[in-house]
Scaffold this motif. Structure first.
Motif, PDB file in Angstrom:
ATOM      1  N   SER A   6       4.559   8.114   2.549  1.00 47.07           N
ATOM      2  CA  SER A   6       4.092   7.882   3.793  1.00 47.07           C
ATOM      3  C   SER A   6       3.386   6.419   4.080  1.00 47.07           C
ATOM      4  N   ARG A   7       3.804   5.731   4.992  1.00 39.63           N
ATOM      5  CA  ARG A   7       3.185   4.537   5.196  1.00 39.63           C
ATOM      6  C   ARG A   7       1.818   4.451   5.328  1.00 39.63           C
ATOM      7  N   SER A   8       1.312   5.599   5.769  1.00 35.03           N
ATOM      8  CA  SER A   8      -0.324   5.648   5.952  1.00 35.03           C
ATOM      9  C   SER A   8      -0.762   5.308   4.834  1.00 35.03           C
ATOM     10  N   LEU A   9      -0.299   5.608   3.358  1.00 27.74           N
ATOM     11  CA  LEU A   9      -0.987   5.368   2.181  1.00 27.74           C
ATOM     12  C   LEU A   9      -0.898   3.791   1.813  1.00 27.74           C
ATOM     13  N   ALA A  11      -2.719   1.946   4.241  1.00 26.37           N
ATOM     14  CA  ALA A  11      -3.802   1.550   5.108  1.00 26.37           C
ATOM     15  C   ALA A  11      -4.709   1.122   4.113  1.00 26.37           C
ATOM     16  N   ARG A  13      -7.856   1.483   3.682  1.00 25.80           N
ATOM     17  CA  ARG A  13      -8.748   2.261   3.056  1.00 25.80           C
ATOM     18  C   ARG A  13      -8.365   2.732   1.833  1.00 25.80           C
ATOM     19  N   HIS A  14      -6.962   2.663   1.506  1.00 24.70           N
ATOM     20  CA  HIS A  14      -6.362   3.076   0.202  1.00 24.70           C
ATOM     21  C   HIS A  14      -6.092   1.999  -0.727  1.00 24.70           C
ATOM     22  N   TRP A  15      -6.396   0.668  -0.284  1.00 24.25           N
ATOM     23  CA  TRP A  15      -5.954  -0.341  -1.270  1.00 24.25           C
ATOM     24  C   TRP A  15      -6.729  -0.284  -2.652  1.00 24.25           C
ATOM     25  N   LEU A 156      -5.797  10.883  -1.421  1.00 23.94           N
ATOM     26  CA  LEU A 156      -4.295  10.904  -0.936  1.00 23.94           C
ATOM     27  C   LEU A 156      -3.390  10.011  -2.021  1.00 23.94           C
ATOM     28  N   TYR A 160      -0.507  11.862  -4.046  1.00 18.09           N
ATOM     29  CA  TYR A 160       0.948  11.400  -3.966  1.00 18.09           C
ATOM     30  C   TYR A 160       1.632  11.078  -5.413  1.00 18.09           C
TER      31      TYR A 160
END
Length: 308
Positions: A6-9, A11, A13-15, A156, A160
């Motif tokens: 998911s492209r939301s990963l 974001a 906050r996930h870096w 997340l 994944y």
């Protein structure tokens, strides 16, 4: 059920999680011997995880009261190495090529899987929470095509990665959230093999009290239920780390005979007794740093102090 990115990963906050995954990948590329020595150096630092350390200490004391304090302390020290080594072993499972991994282990008992396949029978591949759980699953996947039960993770990115890497262990395999019983039963009836480890305290609603190393332990009854509903065999498998960094042994055991027997208590006891037999030769490699005995019989006080 295959995992999709998911492209939301991506974001911001996930870096930090992706950075950690990158470092983990690089560590996994080191020679096994170096990783083994790094785990030895890291192990003493795990005493700093006081809550986990205390749980392991309590669990070992409860399960091995016949041992001297010095003997239990040795198991605990060795268990801290296993916990440190788990970081590297999971990286190996996720990030090594199958060719490289194949050189790290030997396997016996594949004929039990072949016999079930010849009958068109699905099977629960009964496992337990050794610290090298993921590595054992990756090694098994080189010889057995199976699906795996798993618990979703709050992080997340990690969730994944664990799904996509575990699905890579064997072609056609999928990860099944542990609460998705319908899919699990359906796959068993289709003749699929499913990795399954029931040695966790999931609370009184789904458990009965059965001895585990002499301790009355909340033990899930689902193993027998899944085998009956899925018309499946129960074929246990285990893995063991050899001393001095000499690799691993994977053993696929004969299927349980006359299982389920129809007695809820006896069926659960049989699972616990199998696990005891497999833990005893290498107690330091079991995942003790968890609230294994969180649920207690009525009137019995908690084994653990503080918040679990």
């Amino acid at each position: 059920m295959a995992s999709h990115f998911s492209r939301s990963l991506l974001a911001p906050r996930h870096w930090l999680s992706w950075l950690g995954a990158g470092v983990w990948f690089l560590l996994a590329q080191l020679p096994y011997g170096i990783q083994y020595r790094m785990a030895k150096a890291l192990a003493p630092l795990l005493k700093g995880r006081k809550r986990r350390y205390a749980m392991a200490q309590v669990n070992i004391a409860r399960c091995f009261p016949h041992l001297s304090e010095a003997e239990r302390e040795q198991i605990l020290r060795d268990n801290m190495f296993s916990m440190a080594m788990a970081l590297f072993e999971t990286g190996i499972a996720w990030f090594w090529s199958k060719k490289r991994l194949h050189k790290l282990f030997t396997i016996t008992g594949v004929e039990h899987i072949e016999a079930a396949n010849a009958e068109g029978k699905g099977a629960l591949l009964l496992s337990l929470h050794f610290t090298h759980l993921d590595l054992g699953s990756a090694m098994l996947g080189q010889f057995v095509n199976y699906d795996g039960m798993y618990r979703p993770h709050k992080n997340l990115v990690y969730d994944y990665l664990q799904k996509v890497r575990r699905e890579a262990y064997c072609p056609g395999g999928i990860t099944i959230p542990r609460d998705n019983v319908r899919t699990m039963i359906s796959r068993l009836r289709q003749g699929r093999m499913i990795w399954y480890a029931p040695d966790r305290d999931l609370g009184p609603k789904v458990s009965i009290f059965v001895p585990f190393f002499g301790v009355q332990t909340a033990t899930v009854t689902a193993t027998a239920t899944f085998a009956r509903m899925g018309k499946a065999k129960v074929i246990p498998f285990t893995q063991r780390r050899l001393p001095d960094g000499k690799g691993y042994e994977v053993t696929i055991h004969p299927p349980f005979e006359n299982y389920p027997a129809g007695d809820e208590y006896e069926d659960a006891l049989r699972v616990n007794q199998f696990m005891e037999r497999e833990i005893l030769p290498c107690p330091d490699q079991y995942f003790w740093a968890t609230p294994r005995f969180k649920t207690r019989p009525e009137g019995e006080t908690s084994f653990y102090t503080g918040r679990i």
